[in-house]
Write a protein that holds these residues in place. Structure first.
Motif, PDB file in Angstrom:
ATOM      1  N   VAL A 199     -23.201  26.297  54.162  1.00  0.00           N
ATOM      2  CA  VAL A 199     -23.958  26.966  53.116  1.00  0.00           C
ATOM      3  C   VAL A 199     -25.261  27.412  53.749  1.00  0.00           C
ATOM      4  O   VAL A 199     -25.966  26.606  54.364  1.00  0.00           O
ATOM      5  CB  VAL A 199     -24.224  26.034  51.914  1.00  0.00           C
ATOM      6  N   TYR A 216     -23.266  22.681  45.502  1.00  0.00           N
ATOM      7  CA  TYR A 216     -22.691  23.797  46.250  1.00  0.00           C
ATOM      8  C   TYR A 216     -21.218  24.021  45.933  1.00  0.00           C
ATOM      9  O   TYR A 216     -20.751  25.147  45.898  1.00  0.00           O
ATOM     10  CB  TYR A 216     -22.861  23.596  47.751  1.00  0.00           C
ATOM     11  N   LEU A 265     -28.870  28.169  53.436  1.00  0.00           N
ATOM     12  CA  LEU A 265     -29.883  27.745  52.483  1.00  0.00           C
ATOM     13  C   LEU A 265     -31.195  28.485  52.706  1.00  0.00           C
ATOM     14  O   LEU A 265     -31.567  28.794  53.844  1.00  0.00           O
ATOM     15  CB  LEU A 265     -30.138  26.242  52.609  1.00  0.00           C
ATOM     16  N   LYS A 301     -31.859  25.818  48.665  1.00  0.00           N
ATOM     17  CA  LYS A 301     -30.897  26.341  47.697  1.00  0.00           C
ATOM     18  C   LYS A 301     -30.110  27.439  48.400  1.00  0.00           C
ATOM     19  O   LYS A 301     -30.604  28.053  49.353  1.00  0.00           O
ATOM     20  CB  LYS A 301     -31.599  26.944  46.470  1.00  0.00           C
ATOM     21  N   PRO A 302     -28.896  27.735  47.947  1.00  0.00           N
ATOM     22  CA  PRO A 302     -28.162  28.853  48.552  1.00  0.00           C
ATOM     23  C   PRO A 302     -28.991  30.136  48.466  1.00  0.00           C
ATOM     24  O   PRO A 302     -29.778  30.317  47.524  1.00  0.00           O
ATOM     25  CB  PRO A 302     -26.896  28.945  47.684  1.00  0.00           C
ATOM     26  N   GLN A 315     -20.917  21.372  55.265  1.00  0.00           N
ATOM     27  CA  GLN A 315     -20.356  20.568  54.192  1.00  0.00           C
ATOM     28  C   GLN A 315     -19.199  19.716  54.718  1.00  0.00           C
ATOM     29  O   GLN A 315     -18.710  19.933  55.821  1.00  0.00           O
ATOM     30  CB  GLN A 315     -19.862  21.487  53.066  1.00  0.00           C
TER      31      GLN A 315
END
Length: 107
Positions: free
Chosen positions: A24, A43, A26, A31-32, A18
């Motif tokens: 993060v 996020y 994924l 998606k997380p 980020q």
């Protein structure tokens, strides 16, 4: 799109850096980890980012399925070598995952 394999939602597919330097983790649906939705996820609205201590380009290459030194997005496997695609693919994924799990969280 949700899939029927647990790895699609609950296992790391890639690490996405980020703007604030956090990552993060994924799932295959981008998606997380654990998010089971086809909706857009912002996020920064969820506590999912983590700073990873000592993550260098060399370590990124060891984690990346294609040995790339890219710190922006690190793929732990690719569609041509999914962990569920055979024992050799699973072993390669678990090896990369073990290296990832050995890293520390920066406070």
């Amino acid at each position: 799109m949700l899939k029927d394999e647990l790895r699609h939602t609950h296992f790391p597919y890639c690490l996405d850096r980020q703007q604030d330097g956090t990552y993060v983790l994924l799932n295959r649906n981008y998606k997380p980890i654990g998010f089971m939705t086809d909706k857009w996820v912002k996020y920064d609205e969820h506590p999912v980012g983590v700073k990873i201590k000592g993550l260098t380009a060399k370590i990124a290459a060891e984690l990346d399925a294609r040995d790339r030194e890219n710190l922006d997005r690190i793929y732990l496997y690719n569609d041509g070598a999914t962990p569920s695609g055979g024992p050799e693919h699973m072993q390669a994924y678990l090896s990369r995952l073990a290296k990832l799990m050995a890293l520390r969280i920066e406070e």
